[in-house]
Design a protein around this motif. Structure first.
Motif, PDB file in Angstrom:
ATOM      1  N   UNK A 692       0.844  -1.199   0.000  1.00 20.63           N
ATOM      2  CA  UNK A 692       0.000   0.000   0.000  1.00 20.63           C
ATOM      3  C   UNK A 692       0.878   1.248   0.000  1.00 20.63           C
ATOM      4  N   UNK A 693       0.747   2.062  -1.034  1.00 21.32           N
ATOM      5  CA  UNK A 693       1.562   3.270  -1.150  1.00 21.32           C
ATOM      6  C   UNK A 693       2.959   2.994  -1.638  1.00 21.32           C
ATOM      7  N   UNK A 694       3.106   2.029  -2.527  1.00 15.33           N
ATOM      8  CA  UNK A 694       4.409   1.720  -3.105  1.00 15.33           C
ATOM      9  C   UNK A 694       4.759   2.648  -4.257  1.00 15.33           C
ATOM     10  N   UNK A 695       5.893   2.366  -4.883  1.00 19.22           N
ATOM     11  CA  UNK A 695       6.323   3.135  -6.052  1.00 19.22           C
ATOM     12  C   UNK A 695       6.318   4.638  -5.746  1.00 19.22           C
ATOM     13  N   UNK A 696       7.039   4.978  -4.662  1.00 23.34           N
ATOM     14  CA  UNK A 696       7.094   6.369  -4.208  1.00 23.34           C
ATOM     15  C   UNK A 696       5.705   6.915  -3.888  1.00 23.34           C
ATOM     16  N   UNK A 697       4.884   6.055  -3.291  1.00 21.49           N
ATOM     17  CA  UNK A 697       3.538   6.412  -2.821  1.00 21.49           C
ATOM     18  C   UNK A 697       2.634   6.889  -3.961  1.00 21.49           C
ATOM     19  N   UNK A 698       2.728   6.194  -5.101  1.00 26.56           N
ATOM     20  CA  UNK A 698       1.869   6.537  -6.238  1.00 26.56           C
ATOM     21  C   UNK A 698       0.851   5.458  -6.556  1.00 26.56           C
ATOM     22  N   UNK A 699       1.059   4.223  -6.082  1.00 26.79           N
ATOM     23  CA  UNK A 699       0.097   3.170  -6.357  1.00 26.79           C
ATOM     24  C   UNK A 699       0.218   2.064  -5.322  1.00 26.79           C
ATOM     25  N   UNK A 700      -0.798   1.215  -5.287  1.00 28.42           N
ATOM     26  CA  UNK A 700      -0.811   0.066  -4.388  1.00 28.42           C
ATOM     27  C   UNK A 700      -0.990  -1.195  -5.220  1.00 28.42           C
ATOM     28  N   UNK A 701      -0.458  -2.307  -4.721  1.00 29.86           N
ATOM     29  CA  UNK A 701      -0.498  -3.540  -5.501  1.00 29.86           C
ATOM     30  C   UNK A 701      -0.339  -4.740  -4.587  1.00 29.86           C
ATOM     31  N   UNK A 715      -3.006  -4.196  -9.288  1.00 29.31           N
ATOM     32  CA  UNK A 715      -2.491  -2.893  -8.859  1.00 29.31           C
ATOM     33  C   UNK A 715      -3.495  -1.800  -9.175  1.00 29.31           C
ATOM     34  N   UNK A 716      -3.424  -0.709  -8.383  1.00 28.97           N
ATOM     35  CA  UNK A 716      -4.271   0.461  -8.583  1.00 28.97           C
ATOM     36  C   UNK A 716      -3.491   1.702  -8.189  1.00 28.97           C
ATOM     37  N   UNK A 717      -3.782   2.804  -8.846  1.00 30.80           N
ATOM     38  CA  UNK A 717      -3.180   4.069  -8.465  1.00 30.80           C
ATOM     39  C   UNK A 717      -3.732   4.509  -7.113  1.00 30.80           C
ATOM     40  N   UNK A 718      -2.938   5.251  -6.353  1.00 26.23           N
ATOM     41  CA  UNK A 718      -3.383   5.748  -5.064  1.00 26.23           C
ATOM     42  C   UNK A 718      -2.226   5.937  -4.116  1.00 26.23           C
TER      43      UNK A 718
END
Length: 849
Positions: A692-701, A715-718
Motif C-alpha cells: 500500500x503506497x508503493x512506487x514512491x507512494x503513487x500506487x498500491x499492488x 495494482x491500482x493508483x493511489x
C-alpha cells in the motif's frame, strides 16, 4: 526502465491458450514409446502436434532487437571506447556528491594544476578546463588519469590515439610529455612528446604503442617550462575500435551485440529520455543539472557536445551520441529506433510540462531529428549529418515518443501533437506510443484505451517480472486485438541472470513468436552492465575494463535471434492443469523506505477460530524478524523506525495456515512510501504482500514473491496518508484472495495458473525451407516427447542446438556453464520421439525432405 528496481511493475495472470488459430486445439497426451535419442528414466511424457498445412503469423525480420540505455556505465567506460574518465573536467559535486572536477585525476609536479571555469574556456559547452601554472623546473606539472574500473586497459603491440586541446602563453611554446604507466610504475608505452604553441585553443595528437599488457594503466600528461598552459579534452582511444572507426566503439562489446544479429536498435533510453529538466542546455549559465536526453546536445565535434548528469547517478560525455547510434545500427544491420521525450517525466517523477513554447520546440526538434537521419544533404540537418561523414541517409522508419509515463492522459495529450506533426511532414514514419511502466493496472489500462481509440500504430510495453510470471503468462498476447495497435515489447526480463531466468524468458519468447502478428518488436533489457558500476540488474552482457561475457539470458536471446524463421507453423502441445492447492502460509508486516506502526493484528480461520491475536500490549515474542529495519513496541503498537530500510519483514504464525482472514491496523509515520501486509508467507523469498503506497507512494499492488523474484497480481493508483490509521483486511479462500481497505473492497484475484514448464513454437525459414522446432523444458525432469509433423515432408536428419545447465548456473568472466552445444539427430520422421533434457532450450532445424 521502471522507476524502482525493488518495486518492479508486473502483471495480472490470464490462462494460457496454445495455438495460433481458433481451430488449434490443445492435445491430450498418452504415454509414448521410449525415446529414440536418449534413455530417460526420470522423464515426463509430452506431445507436440504440428499443422504444416495451416498458416501462422508472419515474423518480420525486425522481430527481435536490442535496447541500449546508458545505465551501469554502458556508454562511457563501456561501449564508447574512450579510455579516459572525465576527460573534459566537467564532473561536478552538484551532479554527484562524490564528484569533483578532478575525479579520476591526480595532479603531479612542482607547479600547480587546477580546474577553472572562466572566459578562457574551450567553448560554451565545454566550460571547465585545466590551468597549469609552471615553475620552470625539469619535473614539470601535470595530471594523471586512472580511467575506469582498475585503470586503463592496454594490450601489447596495439596502438592508442592520444589527443588534447591546449593553449599556452609561453612564447616558446609548452612541451608536453604524454606517458602510459601501470599503477605500480611499470612503463606501458614509450612516451609521446608534443609542443603546444600559441594562446588559442588547438588540438594536438599522437600515438602510443603498448609494449606490455595491463589492466591498471595510468595516462599522464605533463607540461614543462614556464608560464601558464591550459589543457582540455584529454583523450586516449584504442585504434582497434569496432569497424576501425575514430571516436568509435569498444570492439568486443560491439561484436557481442552484432553477433545477436538484432533487427533493431532502440536508444538512448529508458529513463534517460524523459527524466530531469526538459529545457535545453543553457549556453549562458552552463548549468549541468539532470536533463532529459536531447539529441542536438550529442552531435557535431565531440569537444562541442554538451555533457549531462546521468539519471543513473553519473555524468555522461555524449561522445557516444545520436550520430554514433545511427552509425552503429547501420553497421550491425539493425533498424534505428530512437526515443524522444514527450514532456511528461517518468521513472517516479510523474510531472507534466505545460510550457507550450517548450512543447513546440521539442516537436520541432523531433522533426529535425528525422531530417538529420533521412534528409538530403541540401537540407539543414541532412547537411550536418553529411558534415559528420555520412551523406547517405540512415533510413529511419520508426520513432518512439515518450517512455514509461505514469500520467497517461497528460502523456497522450502531448503524444497526439507529436504524432500529428510527424505524420504531416513524414507520413511514412511509424510513431510509437507506450503504455506506462507496468504490464497491467490503471495506468496501463488507460494508456491502452487511449492508444486504441486514437488508432496508434504501435505501443511500447515494459515489464520486469519473476521467472514464474513468465512461465505463467505465455498466452499474454493470444487475446490481443489482431486489428488494434501492434506491440513493441521494448523492455522485458525476469529478475536474474541465472539459467532459470533465461529458461523462463525462452518459454515466454515462444509466445511472442506465436503472436508475431501482434508483437512486432521485442528487446530484452538492459543490454550492458559494467560489473563495477551497477545501478540495475539483470543485464544481458557484462563487462569490466578488459573482458566481456554474455549472460545466460544473452545465450537464449542469441539462439532465438539467429533462428527466427519467417512464419509460424501452428502447433499444439501438452499443458499442465490449473493449481488447486489453497494458498497457505504465515502472515507478515513490513515497510519500505518508511516508518510505520501496526496494531490489533488478528488472524481467524474460516470457521472463526482465532489463529493469532496481538494488540502489542506486551512484547513482540510472537513475531520473527526476517528482514532489515528496527522494530520495537511503542505505546502499544509494533513500530518500525528506520526510514531508510527496505523490506523489514516480520512474520508470525504457521506456514500451513490456509483459508483465513488477516486483519490489522496500519499507520504510516514518515518516509517515501506506505506499508506492506504479507500473507501466504513461506520464507523470506516466497510470500504475497499487499503493498500500500508503493512506487514512491503513487500506487498500491499485491505482489507475489517466488524464490525472491516479484510479480504483481493486481495494482491500482493511489497513495497513503501520513498519520492516518487504515483498517486492512485480507481474506484468503482457496486460491482466491479478496482485499478490503477501511471496510470497502479494494480488489481481488485468483492465483491458479500453473507455471507451465514445457513450451514450444515451430517456425519455417523461407530461405532454407527448414522447419525450426523450438522447445523449452524448464523443469528438472526430461521431457520425453512424441512429435507429429502432420505429414510434412522432411529429411531424417536435424541440426540440434541445445542450451542446458543447472537452474542456478550463471556465466561469468571465468566460466561459461551456459553455452550452446550443437549436434545432429538422425531420427526425424513424420512422427518421432525426442527427449528434451531437463532445464534446457532445444532448437531442431529440420530440412525439407
Amino acid at each position: 526502465m521502471p522507476r524502482s528496481r525493488t518495486h518492479t511493475p508486473n502483471g495480472t495472470r490470464t490462462r494460457w491458450r496454445l495455438g495460433l488459430t481458433a481451430t488449434a486445439l490443445l492435445t491430450a497426451t498418452a504415454v509414448v514409446p521410449a525415446p529414440v535419442n536418449a534413455a530417460a528414466d526420470d522423464a515426463t511424457d509430452y506431445s507436440i502436434t504440428v499443422d504444416p498445412k495451416s498458416t501462422g503469423a508472419k515474423i518480420d525480420d525486425t522481430m527481435y532487437g536490442v535496447f541500449f540505455e546508458d545505465i551501469n556505465r554502458a556508454a562511457d567506460g563501456g561501449l564508447y571506447a574512450e579510455l579516459v574518465q572525465n576527460r573534459s573536467f566537467e564532473y561536478s559535486t552538484a551532479d554527484n556528491g562524490s564528484y569533483t572536477p578532478l575525479t579520476s585525476w591526480a595532479t603531479q609536479g612542482s607547479g600547480t594544476a587546477k580546474v577553472v571555469n572562466d572566459g578562457g574556456r574551450l567553448n560554451e559547452r565545454n566550460r571547465n578546463y585545466l590551468r597549469v601554472d609552471l615553475d620552470g623546473t625539469d619535473a614539470g606539472t601535470g595530471v594523471v588519469n586512472s580511467g575506469y574500473n582498475t585503470g586503463i586497459r592496454v594490450e601489447k603491440g596495439k596502438k592508442y590515439d592520444f589527443s588534447v586541446w591546449a593553449r599556452t602563453d609561453s612564447a616558446d611554446g609548452t612541451p608536453l610529455t604524454v606517458s602510459l604507466a601501470s599503477s605500480d610504475g611499470t612503463t606501458l608505452a614509450p612516451s609521446l612528446e608534443l609542443t603546444a604553441r600559441g594562446d588559442k585553443w588547438a588540438k594536438y595528437t599522437g600515438t602510443l604503442t603498448a609494449v606490455t599488457d595491463s589492466t591498471a594503466g595510468r595516462l599522464a600528461v605533463t607540461a614543462h617550462g614556464s608560464g601558464t598552459a591550459r589543457l582540455d579534452m584529454i583523450s586516449l582511444f584504442p585504434r582497434d575500435t569496432y569497424k576501425g572507426r575514430p571516436n568509435g566503439l569498444r570492439k568486443d562489446l560491439a561484436e557481442k551485440i552484432a553477433a545477436l544479429h538484432p533487427g533493431f536498435l532502440r536508444f538512448p533510453g529508458g529513463c534517460l529520455v524523459n527524466t530531469g529538466s526538459m529545457e535545453g542546455y543553457d549556453e549562458a549559465s552552463g548549468w549541468q543539472r539532470k536533463r532529459s536526453y536531447q539529441w542536438k546536445d550529442t552531435i557535431g565535434p565531440v569537444e562541442q557536445r554538451a555533457t549531462n548528469a546521468n539519471f543513473w547517478g553519473y555524468n555522461q560525455s555524449y561522445g557516444l551520441g545520436y550520430y554514433e547510434y545511427f552509425q552503429f545500427a547501420e553497421d550491425i544491420g539493425a533498424m534505428p529506433l530512437p526515443v524522444v521525450p514527450a514532456l511528461v517525466t517518468g521513472c517516479g517523477q510523474n510531472k507534466a510540462t505545460d510550457d507550450d513554447a517548450l512543447l513546440k520546440r521539442h516537436i520541432q526538434d523531433t522533426l529535425d531529428l528525422i531530417e538529420f537521419a533521412n534528409g538530403p544533404v541540401t537540407s539543414e540537418w541532412g547537411k550536418k549529418r553529411a558534415e559528420m561523414g555520412h551523406p547517405r541517409p540512415f533510413h529511419l522508419t520508426h520513432i518512439g515518443v515518450g517512455n514509461e509515463e505514469n500520467l497517461p492522459n497528460e502523456f497522450f495529450a502531448r503524444f497526439k501533437q507529436f504524432r500529428a506533426a510527424i505524420e504531416a511532414k513524414y507520413p511514412d514514419i511509424t510513431v510509437v506510443s507506450n503504455s506506462g511502466p507496468d504490464d497491467s493496472g490503471s495506468t496501463f489500462d488507460t494508456a491502452w484505451k487511449l492508444n486504441r481509440e486514437a488508432n496508434v500504430d504501435m505501443v511500447d510495453e515494459h515489464y520486469y517480472n519473476s521467472p514464474q510470471w513468465f512461465l505463467q503468462n505465455n498466452d499474454r498476447y493470444d487475446s490481443y486485438d489482431r486489428n488494434g495497435p501492434k506491440v513493441f515489447l521494448g523492455e522485458y526480463a525476469s529478475w536474474g541472470n541465472a539459467f532459470k531466468n533465461a529458461l523462463a524468458e525462452a518459454a515466454y519468447m515462444t509466445g511472442l513468436e506465436r503472436n508475431a502478428d501482434v508483437v512486432k518488436l521485442a528487446s530484452y533489457a538492459p543490454l550492458l552492465a559494467n560489473e563495477d558500476y551497477v545501478q540495475w540488474s539483470p543485464d544481458m552482457i557484462w563487462f569490466n575494463n578488459h573482458a566481456s561475457w554474455g549472460s545466460a539470458n544473452y545465450e537464449v536471446q542469441k539462439l532465438f535471434m539467429n533462428n527466427v524463421g519467417d512464419r509460424v507453423v501452428p502447433s499444439t502441445a501438452t499443458t499442465t492443469p490449473s493449481v488447486t492447492a489453497p494458498i497457505s502460509g504465515a502472515v507478515g508486516l513490513s515497510t519500505w523506505a518508511t516508518t510505520a506502526a501496526y496494531d490489533d493484528v488478528k488472524v481467524t480461520g474460516e470457521d472463526g477460530t482465532t489463529l493469532l491475536s496481538d494488540d502489542f500490549s506486551g512484547d513482540a515474542s510472537k513475531w520473527t524478524h526476517t528482514g532489515g529495519g528496527s522494530w520495537s513496541i511503542q505505546d502499544g503498537q509494533y513500530v518500525q523506525t528506520d526510514v531508510a530500510a527496505e523490506n523489514t519483514m516480520v512474520s508470525a504464525g504457521d506456514t500451513s495456515w490456509h483459508d483465513y482472514d488477516l486483519q490489522v491496523k496500519a499507520t504510516k509515520k514518515s518516509g517515501k512510501e506506505g506499508f506492506l501486509v504479507a500473507f501466504g508467507v513461506k520464507d523470506t523469498g516466497n510470500y504475497y504482500w499487499w503493498n500500500l503506497g508503493g512506487w514512491n507512494n503513487t500506487q498500491s499492488a499485491v505482489e507475489q514473491a517466488v524464490d525472491g523474484g516479484k510479480s504483481t497480481l493486481i495494482s491500482k493508483a493511489g497513495s497513503i496518508e501520513t498519520g492516518r490509521t487504515y483498517d486492512i483486511h485480507v481474506k484468503v479462500r482457496g486460491r482466491q484472495v479478496t482485499l478490503y481497505l477501511d471496510g470497502q473492497e479494494w480488489g481481488s484475484f485468483t492465483d491458479d495458473k500453473p507455471a507451465e514448464p514445457f513450451r514450444q513454437v515451430v517456425t519455417r525459414d523461407a530461405k532454407t525451407g527448414d522447419l525450426i522446432v523450438k522447445v523449452v523444458n524448464a523443469q528438472a525432469a526430461d521431457a520425453r516427447t512424441s512429435i507429429d509433423l502432420g505429414g510434412a515432408k522432411v529429411a531424417s536428419k536435424a541440426a540440434v542446438t541445445t542450451l542446458k545447465a543447472a537452474p542456478d548456473a550463471v556465466n561469468s568472466e571465468t566460466a561459461t556453464p551456459v553455452a550452446p552445444v550443437t549436434s545432429t539427430f538422425d531420427g526425424v520422421a513424420d512422427t518421432f520421439t525426442y527427449t528434451f533434457p531437463g532445464n534446457s532450450v532445444t532448437f531442431l532445424r529440420i530440412k525439407s525432405g
